[in-house]
Design a protein around this motif. Structure first.
Motif, short mmCIF file in Angstrom:
data_model
loop_
_atom_site.label_atom_id
_atom_site.label_comp_id
_atom_site.label_asym_id
_atom_site.label_seq_id
_atom_site.Cartn_x
_atom_site.Cartn_y
_atom_site.Cartn_z
N GLY A 16 -28.33 36.93 -32.20
CA GLY A 16 -29.34 37.92 -32.55
C GLY A 16 -29.01 39.34 -32.15
N LEU A 17 -27.85 39.58 -31.48
CA LEU A 17 -27.55 40.94 -31.03
C LEU A 17 -26.45 41.59 -31.86
N ALA A 18 -25.74 40.80 -32.63
CA ALA A 18 -24.56 41.33 -33.32
C ALA A 18 -24.91 42.46 -34.26
N ASP A 192 -39.00 47.45 -31.04
CA ASP A 192 -39.11 46.54 -29.90
C ASP A 192 -37.86 45.67 -29.81
N GLY A 193 -37.28 45.64 -28.63
CA GLY A 193 -36.15 44.76 -28.40
C GLY A 193 -34.79 45.37 -28.62
N ASP A 194 -34.69 46.61 -29.15
CA ASP A 194 -33.35 47.15 -29.36
C ASP A 194 -32.82 47.90 -28.14
N PHE A 228 -37.10 38.61 -26.68
CA PHE A 228 -36.83 38.26 -28.08
C PHE A 228 -35.68 37.25 -28.18
N TRP A 229 -34.65 37.43 -27.35
CA TRP A 229 -33.54 36.48 -27.37
C TRP A 229 -34.01 35.08 -26.99
N LEU A 230 -34.84 35.02 -25.95
CA LEU A 230 -35.37 33.72 -25.55
C LEU A 230 -36.17 33.07 -26.68
#
Length: 576
Positions: A16-18, A192-194, A228-230
């Motif tokens: 999810g981070l790529a 949110d989350g970046d 978010f990753w979780l």
């Protein structure tokens, strides 16, 4: 296991981070075009176009750089000075297994009296970033974001050609929770989350930023990157029920829901410190190879709650006896022998604090191995320290925010090119001065507003030529001065009203409304023996070194200016 040469945890991936990197680069360029990063073209060149250069020089590029050293700052949260593998306590030995920390100390310089500018997360990190004393940072408490118009040492390094990176909970946007609570003013591209809010303006070329511990679960649904990753990870409970890792993590952190927290859903591969190390590896591997790097790794642990996985708890439940707290009548953080639980543990016990530290020691080695594999270890300045300590039950206190040694003093080890090997510095120093030290090693001048000074001479020659005469700390209603006088390290504590959580032997508040204590730090590291009435001349000299003004509503210049007449101590009043 705790094999320092192994992978962080099996099967841990960066799902999810790529896709964030391209968004980040384009966002930076838009900010530059819109003038959101200030008027200096250097910021946009260093922050935006350097990022695009990093994209073109992805991982796998061989070779190092010539010039100033890389800088790797390993920065756990809430790590007290004496839980570093080198100390004992009145309650017994502290049997930590920290081979990486001990190896680094043998290869560099270890400081026994390193003091933070203030014992609270956001203010301490802001003082380091700004290179300014606590009363000059603009961040008096956790209820503030860092004022981005104030130059950071990160931005100075970036402007000088460093590729500056941050990972974890830097707490420089703590009030707004990385912008999620205030709508990202000035950054319409932020989401949110970046983790991008203020990232470039703070001085970073690249980063993976998020919250830590209780801030992660302050909302019922994710609001930052780790949450978010979780939520994107599926776990199966011991009863065979599938759920997402966010719900499981929330249940473990909010201990009233612990019946939903088990060994199958709260695992090593989901643990935030481990994930932070994995993110640090990602940043190291995607950095450009034609320039020096700076990487600040802000681990969430060992900050409370002392929540550990079953395997982490098992590592410290092997018969080792953890010491009891000093000056404690309520035993709020018990020591003694711990048993393996077979399940995650959120107990406020000393062995869980130790489990977090030993896990961090293992992660340090993982990151050092990566730097070495890139051929950069011998040209990297490595610093291990923390933002503040943890009272851990001393004086019946937990957490930080106190003027006592467990709260204001932290471990500090520095290793790198030109640094003495196996050195021990026993005089007071301030972690605030890491900013000046980094700039000095990089050959970069301080900004005009900065009061940080360099410790380079202490590190390379063992001589304080020059270094500050005294070190300061403070928060809310207290200020502290530490100074070496006649071979004795004295700590002078002055509080407006009663000091927070004073030792049981502390004097009462004086008739003038102030409480003050003088401590011989080496002879009395737990602040139990006040010398202020015995040594009034030293008290007077140190009182004059306190700030003449400050922005805390609970502190004025009174300690530095008024005449003190402490009340007579009695057998009953000393326990106020």
């Amino acid at each position: 296991g705790t094999d320092s040469g192994s992978a962080i945890v099996p099967g841990l991936h960066m799902q999810g981070l790529a896709g964030m990197r391209g968004h980040r680069a384009s966002a930076i360029l838009r900010w530059c075009a819109l003038g959101l990063l200030g008027s200096s073209p250097t910021v946009c060149l260093a922050g935006g176009f350097e990022d695009l250069a990093a994209s073109a020089a992805e991982v796998g590029g061989a070779g190092g750089h010539a010039g100033p050293p890389n800088i790797l700052l390993l920065f756990p949260d809430q790590w007290r000075y004496d839980w570093d593998g080198f100390h004992t306590s009145p309650g017994g030995d502290i049997p930590l297994h920290v081979p990486t920390v001990k190896k680094l100390a043998s290869q560099g310089v270890r400081f026994t009296q390193a003091y933070v500018p203030t014992p609270l997360c956001a203010p301490s990190r802001s003082a380091l970033a700004s290179g300014r004393e606590y009363d000059r940072t603009g961040v008096p408490s956790n209820d503030y974001d860092y004022p981005v118009e104030q130059t950071t040492f990160y931005s100075l390094l970036r402007a000088a050609g460093y590729h500056t990176m941050t990972v974890g909970k830097d707490d420089l946007t703590k009030k707004s929770q990385l912008g999620s609570e205030n709508g990202y003013p000035g950054c319409s591209q932020c989401r949110d989350g970046d983790g991008l809010y203020h990232q470039v303006a703070l001085g970073f070329s690249d980063g993976l930023r998020y919250s830590g511990k209780e801030d992660v679960v302050k909302t019922f649904s994710p609001h930052e990157m780790y949450g978010f990753w979780l939520r994107n990870q599926t776990v199966v409970t011991e009863r065979g029920t599938a759920t997402n890792a966010w719900d499981a993590h929330y249940a473990c952190m909010v201990w009233s829901l612990r019946h939903r927290c088990d060994n199958k859903t709260f695992t090593d591969n989901l643990y935030e410190d481990n994930w932070t190390a994995e993110n640090a590896l990602k940043l190291l591997r995607r950095r450009p190879r034609d320039r020096p790097f700076f990487l600040h790794v802000s681990f969430p642990g060992p900050h409370n709650p002392f929540l550990v996985t079953a395997s982490m708890r098992a590592q410290v439940s092997n018969g080792r006896v953890w010491p009891t707290a000093t000056d404690s009548r309520t035993n709020v953080t018990p020591g003694g022998v711990c048993d393996p639980t077979g399940e995650p543990s959120n107990e406020n016990v000393r062995c869980n604090y130790a489990a977090e530290i030993e896990n961090l020691d293992r992660l340090f080695q993982v990151l050092l191995d990566e730097v070495e594999s890139q051929g950069e270890l011998t040209n990297t300045l490595i610093v291990v320290t923390s933002d503040h300590g943890e009272m851990l039950g001393d004086h019946d206190l937990t957490g930080k925010t106190k003027p006592w040694q467990g709260s204001v003093s932290v471990p500090l080890i520095v290793v790198g090119p030109g640094v003495l090997k196996g050195g021990v510095v026993d005089r007071p120093v301030g972690t605030l001065d890491l900013a000046g030290t980094f700039l000095d090693f990089a050959g970069v001048s301080r900004a005009d507003h900065m009061t940080t000074v360099s410790m380079k001479s202490l590190l390379t020659t063992g001589k304080a030529l020059p270094y500050r005469e005294f070190v300061s700390s403070g928060l809310d209603n207290f200020r502290v001065v530490i100074k070496e006088i006649g071979g004795v390290s004295y700590k002078y504590v002055c509080c407006h009203g009663r000091c927070p959580g004073p030792p049981s032997t502390a004097p009462p508040v004086s008739e003038s409304g102030w409480m003050e204590m003088l401590i011989d730090v080496r002879a009395d590291p737990f602040d139990m023996h006040d010398l202020s009435t015995e040594k009034p001349t030293i008290v007077g000299a140190l009182r004059l070194l306190l700030p003449q003004e400050g922005y805390s509503g609970n502190f004025t210049a009174g300690c530095a200016t008024i005449s003190h007449k402490p009340k007579e101590l009695t057998n009953t009043s000393i326990f106020v």
